[in-house]
Write a protein that holds these residues in place. Structure first.
Motif, short mmCIF file in Angstrom:
data_model
loop_
_atom_site.label_atom_id
_atom_site.label_comp_id
_atom_site.label_asym_id
_atom_site.label_seq_id
_atom_site.Cartn_x
_atom_site.Cartn_y
_atom_site.Cartn_z
N GLN A 1 0.83 -1.21 0.00
CA GLN A 1 0.00 0.00 0.00
C GLN A 1 0.87 1.26 0.00
O GLN A 1 0.61 2.20 -0.75
N MET A 2 1.93 1.28 0.80
CA MET A 2 2.80 2.44 0.85
C MET A 2 3.66 2.55 -0.41
O MET A 2 3.92 3.65 -0.89
N ARG A 3 4.07 1.42 -0.97
CA ARG A 3 4.86 1.45 -2.21
C ARG A 3 4.09 2.12 -3.33
O ARG A 3 4.68 2.78 -4.19
N GLU A 4 2.78 1.98 -3.32
CA GLU A 4 1.96 2.62 -4.35
C GLU A 4 2.03 4.14 -4.28
O GLU A 4 1.73 4.83 -5.26
N LEU A 5 2.44 4.69 -3.14
CA LEU A 5 2.60 6.14 -2.99
C LEU A 5 3.95 6.63 -3.50
O LEU A 5 4.14 7.83 -3.69
N LEU A 6 4.89 5.71 -3.72
CA LEU A 6 6.24 6.09 -4.15
C LEU A 6 6.30 6.19 -5.66
O LEU A 6 6.85 5.35 -6.35
N VAL A 7 5.71 7.25 -6.18
CA VAL A 7 5.62 7.48 -7.61
C VAL A 7 6.48 8.67 -7.99
O VAL A 7 6.96 9.42 -7.13
N ASN A 8 6.67 8.87 -9.30
CA ASN A 8 7.41 10.01 -9.80
C ASN A 8 6.85 11.31 -9.21
O ASN A 8 5.64 11.51 -9.21
N GLU A 9 7.72 12.13 -8.69
CA GLU A 9 7.43 13.43 -8.09
C GLU A 9 6.76 13.35 -6.71
O GLU A 9 6.33 14.37 -6.18
N ALA A 10 6.67 12.17 -6.13
CA ALA A 10 6.20 12.08 -4.75
C ALA A 10 7.24 12.75 -3.85
O ALA A 10 8.42 12.79 -4.16
N ILE A 11 6.79 13.28 -2.75
CA ILE A 11 7.68 13.96 -1.80
C ILE A 11 7.97 13.04 -0.62
O ILE A 11 7.06 12.47 -0.02
N LEU A 12 9.27 12.90 -0.30
CA LEU A 12 9.70 12.23 0.92
C LEU A 12 10.13 13.32 1.90
O LEU A 12 10.70 14.33 1.48
N ALA A 13 9.86 13.13 3.17
CA ALA A 13 10.26 14.10 4.19
C ALA A 13 10.77 13.36 5.42
O ALA A 13 10.38 12.21 5.68
N ILE A 14 11.64 14.03 6.16
CA ILE A 14 12.19 13.48 7.40
C ILE A 14 11.90 14.46 8.52
O ILE A 14 12.13 15.66 8.39
N THR A 15 11.39 13.93 9.63
CA THR A 15 11.16 14.74 10.83
C THR A 15 11.80 14.05 12.03
O THR A 15 12.03 12.85 12.01
N HIS B 1 3.80 7.56 14.04
CA HIS B 1 2.86 8.65 14.26
C HIS B 1 1.88 8.75 13.10
O HIS B 1 2.21 8.40 11.97
N ALA B 2 0.71 9.27 13.40
CA ALA B 2 -0.30 9.48 12.35
C ALA B 2 0.06 10.64 11.45
O ALA B 2 -0.31 10.67 10.28
N ALA B 3 0.81 11.59 12.00
CA ALA B 3 1.25 12.76 11.25
C ALA B 3 2.49 13.31 11.93
O ALA B 3 2.72 13.05 13.12
N PRO B 4 3.31 14.06 11.22
CA PRO B 4 4.51 14.63 11.83
C PRO B 4 4.15 15.57 12.98
O PRO B 4 3.18 16.32 12.89
N THR B 5 4.92 15.48 14.04
CA THR B 5 4.76 16.43 15.15
C THR B 5 5.96 17.35 15.23
O THR B 5 5.89 18.40 15.84
N GLY B 6 7.06 16.95 14.61
CA GLY B 6 8.28 17.74 14.62
C GLY B 6 8.47 18.50 13.32
O GLY B 6 7.76 18.31 12.34
N LYS B 7 9.47 19.37 13.34
CA LYS B 7 9.82 20.16 12.18
C LYS B 7 10.43 19.27 11.09
O LYS B 7 11.18 18.34 11.39
N ILE B 8 10.12 19.56 9.83
CA ILE B 8 10.72 18.83 8.71
C ILE B 8 12.19 19.28 8.61
O ILE B 8 12.47 20.46 8.50
#
Length: 69
Positions: A30-44, A53-60
Motif C-alpha cells: 500500500q505504501m509502495r503505491e505512494l512512491l511514484v514520480n514526483e512524490a515527496i519524501l520528508a524526514i522529521t 505517528h499518524a502525522a509529523p509532530t516535529g519540524k521537517i
C-alpha cells in the motif's frame, strides 16, 4: 521518521530512521503505491517511544522529490 506525502499532501509514515549508518525500511505494498514520480519524501525528528505517528509532530529537517530514472 521518514514520510511520503500522497497526492493530496497527506503524510504517511514509512518508518523510523536512526544514526547507525545502516538503514532498512520495510514498505508495505500500500505504501509502495505512494512512491511514484514526483512524490515527496520528508524526514522529521519524532519521539521514538510513541512511533509510528499518524502525522509529523516535529519540524521537517529534510525533504526530496522522487524522480523516475
Amino acid at each position: 521518521e521518514l514520510w511520503v506525502l500522497d497526492k493530496e499532501g497527506v503524510p504517511h509514515s514509512l518508518g523510523l530512521l536512526d544514526n547507525s549508518g545502516n538503514l532498512t525500511i520495510r514498505i508495505s505494498k500500500q505504501m509502495r503505491e505512494l512512491l511514484v514520480n514526483e512524490a515527496i519524501l520528508a524526514i522529521t525528528i519524532e519521539n521514538r517511544a510513541t512511533a509510528p505517528h499518524a502525522a509529523p509532530t516535529g519540524k521537517i529537517i529534510g525533504k526530496a522529490k522522487l524522480s523516475e530514472i
